[in-house]
Design a protein around this motif. Structure first.
Motif, PDB file in Angstrom:
ATOM      1  N   LEU A   1     -13.830  -2.230  -1.106  1.00 57.25           N
ATOM      2  CA  LEU A   1     -12.577  -1.470  -1.069  1.00 57.25           C
ATOM      3  C   LEU A   1     -11.328  -2.344  -1.192  1.00 57.25           C
ATOM      4  O   LEU A   1     -10.447  -2.040  -2.016  1.00 57.25           O
ATOM      5  N   PRO A   2     -11.169  -3.424  -0.413  1.00 61.17           N
ATOM      6  CA  PRO A   2      -9.940  -4.208  -0.561  1.00 61.17           C
ATOM      7  C   PRO A   2      -9.823  -4.909  -1.916  1.00 61.17           C
ATOM      8  O   PRO A   2      -8.715  -5.229  -2.355  1.00 61.17           O
ATOM      9  N   ILE A   3     -10.946  -5.147  -2.587  1.00 61.79           N
ATOM     10  CA  ILE A   3     -10.905  -5.747  -3.923  1.00 61.79           C
ATOM     11  C   ILE A   3     -10.390  -4.726  -4.929  1.00 61.79           C
ATOM     12  O   ILE A   3      -9.595  -5.050  -5.821  1.00 61.79           O
ATOM     13  N   LEU A   4     -10.809  -3.483  -4.761  1.00 62.63           N
ATOM     14  CA  LEU A   4     -10.366  -2.429  -5.668  1.00 62.63           C
ATOM     15  C   LEU A   4      -8.907  -2.063  -5.441  1.00 62.63           C
ATOM     16  O   LEU A   4      -8.201  -1.684  -6.380  1.00 62.63           O
ATOM     17  N   GLY A   5      -8.465  -2.177  -4.206  1.00 63.40           N
ATOM     18  CA  GLY A   5      -7.100  -1.787  -3.872  1.00 63.40           C
ATOM     19  C   GLY A   5      -6.997  -0.291  -3.653  1.00 63.40           C
ATOM     20  O   GLY A   5      -7.815   0.487  -4.159  1.00 63.40           O
ATOM     21  N   ALA A   6      -6.011   0.134  -2.885  1.00 57.93           N
ATOM     22  CA  ALA A   6      -5.846   1.554  -2.569  1.00 57.93           C
ATOM     23  C   ALA A   6      -4.377   1.905  -2.541  1.00 57.93           C
ATOM     24  O   ALA A   6      -3.516   1.059  -2.288  1.00 57.93           O
ATOM     25  N   VAL A   7      -4.103   3.177  -2.811  1.00 57.59           N
ATOM     26  CA  VAL A   7      -2.729   3.669  -2.766  1.00 57.59           C
ATOM     27  C   VAL A   7      -2.432   4.311  -1.414  1.00 57.59           C
ATOM     28  O   VAL A   7      -1.324   4.797  -1.184  1.00 57.59           O
ATOM     29  N   THR A   8      -3.395   4.298  -0.529  1.00 59.74           N
ATOM     30  CA  THR A   8      -3.225   4.797   0.827  1.00 59.74           C
ATOM     31  C   THR A   8      -3.676   3.713   1.789  1.00 59.74           C
ATOM     32  O   THR A   8      -4.135   2.651   1.360  1.00 59.74           O
ATOM     33  N   HIS A   9      -3.551   3.940   3.068  1.00 63.14           N
ATOM     34  CA  HIS A   9      -3.996   2.956   4.036  1.00 63.14           C
ATOM     35  C   HIS A   9      -5.510   2.776   3.929  1.00 63.14           C
ATOM     36  O   HIS A   9      -6.248   3.741   3.696  1.00 63.14           O
ATOM     37  N   ARG A  10      -5.959   1.546   4.142  1.00 61.49           N
ATOM     38  CA  ARG A  10      -7.378   1.246   3.984  1.00 61.49           C
ATOM     39  C   ARG A  10      -8.234   2.113   4.898  1.00 61.49           C
ATOM     40  O   ARG A  10      -9.313   2.572   4.498  1.00 61.49           O
ATOM     41  N   GLU A  11      -7.755   2.372   6.116  1.00 69.77           N
ATOM     42  CA  GLU A  11      -8.579   3.138   7.047  1.00 69.77           C
ATOM     43  C   GLU A  11      -8.740   4.597   6.614  1.00 69.77           C
ATOM     44  O   GLU A  11      -9.687   5.278   7.022  1.00 69.77           O
ATOM     45  N   VAL A  12      -7.822   5.088   5.777  1.00 71.02           N
ATOM     46  CA  VAL A  12      -7.947   6.451   5.245  1.00 71.02           C
ATOM     47  C   VAL A  12      -8.991   6.492   4.129  1.00 71.02           C
ATOM     48  O   VAL A  12      -9.803   7.420   4.041  1.00 71.02           O
ATOM     49  N   ALA A  13      -8.979   5.478   3.281  1.00 72.39           N
ATOM     50  CA  ALA A  13      -9.915   5.433   2.162  1.00 72.39           C
ATOM     51  C   ALA A  13     -11.308   4.971   2.586  1.00 72.39           C
ATOM     52  O   ALA A  13     -12.288   5.267   1.902  1.00 72.39           O
ATOM     53  N   ALA A  14     -11.399   4.257   3.703  1.00 72.43           N
ATOM     54  CA  ALA A  14     -12.662   3.641   4.102  1.00 72.43           C
ATOM     55  C   ALA A  14     -13.821   4.629   4.239  1.00 72.43           C
ATOM     56  O   ALA A  14     -14.924   4.348   3.741  1.00 72.43           O
ATOM     57  N   PRO A  15     -13.659   5.789   4.894  1.00 70.04           N
ATOM     58  CA  PRO A  15     -14.803   6.706   5.006  1.00 70.04           C
ATOM     59  C   PRO A  15     -15.322   7.181   3.654  1.00 70.04           C
ATOM     60  O   PRO A  15     -16.531   7.386   3.479  1.00 70.04           O
ATOM     61  N   ARG A  16     -14.432   7.354   2.683  1.00 67.36           N
ATOM     62  CA  ARG A  16     -14.851   7.768   1.343  1.00 67.36           C
ATOM     63  C   ARG A  16     -15.602   6.636   0.641  1.00 67.36           C
ATOM     64  O   ARG A  16     -16.603   6.885  -0.036  1.00 67.36           O
ATOM     65  N   ALA A  17     -15.124   5.421   0.828  1.00 74.15           N
ATOM     66  CA  ALA A  17     -15.809   4.272   0.217  1.00 74.15           C
ATOM     67  C   ALA A  17     -17.201   4.110   0.797  1.00 74.15           C
ATOM     68  O   ALA A  17     -18.170   3.837   0.079  1.00 74.15           O
ATOM     69  N   ALA A  18     -17.307   4.273   2.113  1.00 72.87           N
ATOM     70  CA  ALA A  18     -18.618   4.184   2.756  1.00 72.87           C
ATOM     71  C   ALA A  18     -19.542   5.292   2.262  1.00 72.87           C
ATOM     72  O   ALA A  18     -20.737   5.065   2.015  1.00 72.87           O
ATOM     73  N   ALA A  19     -19.003   6.498   2.102  1.00 78.36           N
ATOM     74  CA  ALA A  19     -19.818   7.620   1.637  1.00 78.36           C
ATOM     75  C   ALA A  19     -20.335   7.390   0.228  1.00 78.36           C
ATOM     76  O   ALA A  19     -21.483   7.741  -0.092  1.00 78.36           O
ATOM     77  N   LEU A  20     -19.530   6.783  -0.632  1.00 75.39           N
ATOM     78  CA  LEU A  20     -19.993   6.532  -1.995  1.00 75.39           C
ATOM     79  C   LEU A  20     -21.118   5.496  -2.004  1.00 75.39           C
ATOM     80  O   LEU A  20     -22.112   5.649  -2.720  1.00 75.39           O
TER      81      LEU A  20
ATOM     82  N   ALA B   1     -20.014  14.581  -3.094  1.00 72.53           N
ATOM     83  CA  ALA B   1     -18.832  15.445  -2.999  1.00 72.53           C
ATOM     84  C   ALA B   1     -17.885  14.958  -1.906  1.00 72.53           C
ATOM     85  O   ALA B   1     -16.656  15.016  -2.060  1.00 72.53           O
ATOM     86  N   GLU B   2     -18.449  14.462  -0.817  1.00 70.67           N
ATOM     87  CA  GLU B   2     -17.632  13.899   0.258  1.00 70.67           C
ATOM     88  C   GLU B   2     -16.914  12.631  -0.197  1.00 70.67           C
ATOM     89  O   GLU B   2     -15.762  12.379   0.180  1.00 70.67           O
ATOM     90  N   ALA B   3     -17.588  11.837  -1.019  1.00 67.56           N
ATOM     91  CA  ALA B   3     -17.035  10.551  -1.447  1.00 67.56           C
ATOM     92  C   ALA B   3     -16.019  10.680  -2.573  1.00 67.56           C
ATOM     93  O   ALA B   3     -15.065   9.894  -2.648  1.00 67.56           O
ATOM     94  N   ARG B   4     -16.181  11.684  -3.422  1.00 65.07           N
ATOM     95  CA  ARG B   4     -15.419  11.737  -4.668  1.00 65.07           C
ATOM     96  C   ARG B   4     -13.898  11.751  -4.487  1.00 65.07           C
ATOM     97  O   ARG B   4     -13.186  11.102  -5.277  1.00 65.07           O
ATOM     98  N   PRO B   5     -13.331  12.427  -3.481  1.00 69.94           N
ATOM     99  CA  PRO B   5     -11.866  12.369  -3.321  1.00 69.94           C
ATOM    100  C   PRO B   5     -11.351  10.955  -3.087  1.00 69.94           C
ATOM    101  O   PRO B   5     -10.165  10.693  -3.308  1.00 69.94           O
ATOM    102  N   GLY B   6     -12.222  10.057  -2.645  1.00 71.49           N
ATOM    103  CA  GLY B   6     -11.786   8.682  -2.425  1.00 71.49           C
ATOM    104  C   GLY B   6     -11.418   7.952  -3.697  1.00 71.49           C
ATOM    105  O   GLY B   6     -10.662   6.971  -3.648  1.00 71.49           O
ATOM    106  N   ILE B   7     -11.920   8.410  -4.843  1.00 73.69           N
ATOM    107  CA  ILE B   7     -11.597   7.732  -6.104  1.00 73.69           C
ATOM    108  C   ILE B   7     -10.098   7.802  -6.375  1.00 73.69           C
ATOM    109  O   ILE B   7      -9.480   6.832  -6.819  1.00 73.69           O
ATOM    110  N   ALA B   8      -9.493   8.956  -6.069  1.00 74.86           N
ATOM    111  CA  ALA B   8      -8.047   9.113  -6.275  1.00 74.86           C
ATOM    112  C   ALA B   8      -7.229   8.288  -5.291  1.00 74.86           C
ATOM    113  O   ALA B   8      -6.024   8.077  -5.504  1.00 74.86           O
TER     114      ALA B   8
END
Length: 320
Positions: free
Chosen positions: A155-174, A242-249
Motif C-alpha cells: 500500500l505505501p508503495i502504491l500511494g493513496a489519496v486518503t489516509h493509509r488507515e482508511v485504505a488499509a482494510p481494502r488493501a488487506a481484503a484484496l 467486492a469488499e476490496a474493490r472500492p480501495g482501488i479508487a
C-alpha cells in the motif's frame, strides 16, 4: 529497463542495485500475472514491489520446494534461522544476503512495520504443521499472514489519496481475495502436498471430506458434492473482491491501473473454474496469455494517461 527503474527509484549503491535486480528476475520468472501487473506501475515503484515479491516467494519455496531429505523439523529450524537473521538485519538496517538487502532497504524507505513480516513467518510455519482448517476463522489466521500483510506492505508503495488507515482494510481484503483465488485454483496441487486450504465445516455442509477429495484426486475429476462446495467457495471469494474493490479508487491515480489489472485477471481465474463446471481436479484453471496481454494493454494506456494528468508518487529518499 532494470537500470531505468533503479535510477528512477534513486537506488545508486551497486550492492543494492544487484539485490533489486535479482528480485526483479525472480518475479519475472515465477509471478507471470503479478509481474505483468507491475508493468503498469511507474518505474520508481517497481523495485520495491519486486523486492517484496522475491521475499515472499523465497520463504514460500523453503516450505513448498524443500531440499531433498528435508523434514518438517528441519524446515521449521530453517525458517526460525531465517526469521532470526532477517529480524536482526532489519533492526541493524543492513544484510549480507542479496535478497534481504533489497527487502530491508524497501522496509526502511517505506516505513514497513516489523509485525507485518513476523505475521508472514508465522503463516509459513503453519504450513509445516497445519494441513486442515476447521473453520473460516481458522483459515483467516493463516491468510492474514500469508496474504493480507502483503497488501498492507504494498500500500505505501502504491500511494493513496486518503489516509493509509482508511485504505488499509481494502488493501488487506484484496490480498485475501487473491490468496483465496489461489487456493481454489490449486485445490488438486495442494491436496497432493497433503493440505486443504478450504474450511472443513463449509466443505462438510456438502458432504465433502478428505476421503472424497482423495477419490477426486485419484480419478482426476471432481464429483457433484465437490463441485457444489467449490461453487460456494467462489461466492465467498467474490464477496471479498467486492469488499476490496472500492480501495482501488483510494490509491494514487497512477497506481490504479496496475491493481485493477491484477484484480481483473485474478477474478477471471474464478470465471475459468466456473467455465469448467467447478471441476478443480481435471485441470488447473488459468487465464490465457492472450487475455492477460489484452487486459494489460488496456491498463497500460490508462496508466500512461494517468501519468500525464497526475504527478507520480515521489520515491522516498534513500536511508543512510
Amino acid at each position: 529497463m532494470t537500470k531505468r527503474e533503479l535510477d528512477a527509484a534513486g537506488i545508486r549503491d551497486p550492492h543494492l542495485r544487484a539485490a533489486y535486480t535479482w528480485c526483479r528476475g525472480l518475479n519475472a520468472r515465477h509471478g507471470r500475472t503479478y509481474f505483468l501487473a507491475t508493468r503498469m506501475l511507474t518505474a520508481p515503484q517497481r523495485p520495491a514491489v519486486h523486492a517484496l515479491y522475491g521475499f515472499a516467494r523465497w520463504l514460500d519455496d523453503i516450505v513448498d520446494e524443500p531440499d531433498p531429505g528435508a523434514t518438517p523439523r528441519s524446515l521449521a529450524a530453517r525458517l526460525s534461522e531465517v526469521e532470526g537473521r532477517f529480524l536482526a538485519d532489519l533492526a541493524s538496517g543492513t544484510s549480507e544476503d542479496p535478497l534481504l538487502t533489497a527487502v530491508i532497504d524497501t522496509a526502511a524507505r517505506y516505513e514497513l512495520e516489523e509485525h507485518l513480516f513476523r505475521a508472514f513467518f508465522t503463516s509459513m510455519r503453519m504450513d509445516l504443521s497445519v494441513t486442515d482448517y476447521a473453520t473460516r476463522d481458522d483459515l483467516d489466521v493463516y491468510v492474514h499472514g500469508s496474504a493480507e500483510v502483503i497488501g498492507l506492505q504494498v500500500l505505501p508503495i502504491l500511494g493513496a489519496v486518503t489516509h493509509r488507515e482508511v485504505a488499509a482494510p481494502r488493501a488487506a481484503a484484496l490480498g485475501k481475495a487473491f490468496q483465496l483465488t489461489n487456493f481454489l485454483r490449486d485445490v488438486a496441487e495442494d491436496f497432493a502436498r497433503g493440505r486443504v486450504y478450504l474450511p472443513a465445516d463449509e466443505l462438510k455442509a456438502h458432504d465433502v471430506d478428505r476421503e472424497r477429495l482423495a477419490w477426486c484426486a485419484e480419478h482426476g475429476r471432481a464429483d457433484a458434492p465437490v463441485r457444489a462446495a467449490i461453487r460456494d467457495q467462489i461466492a465467498v471469494t467474490r464477496r471479498i473482491y467486492a469488499e476490496a474493490r472500492p480501495g482501488i479508487a483510494m490509491l494514487h491515480p497512477v497506481s490504479r491501473p496496475c491493481v485493477a489489472t491484477a484484480a481483473t485477471l485474478y477474478g477471471e481465474i474464478l470465471d475459468r473454474i466456473e467455465d469448467a463446471g467447478h471441476d478443480v481436479f481435471a485441470r488447473r484453471a488459468k487465464v490465457t496469455r492472450r487475455r492477460r496481454l489484452g487486459v494489460a494493454c488496456g491498463a497500460l494506456a490508462r496508466s500512461q494517461w494517468a501519468r500525464r494528468r497526475h504527478p507520480a508518487p515521489a520515491p522516498p529518499a534513500a536511508v543512510s
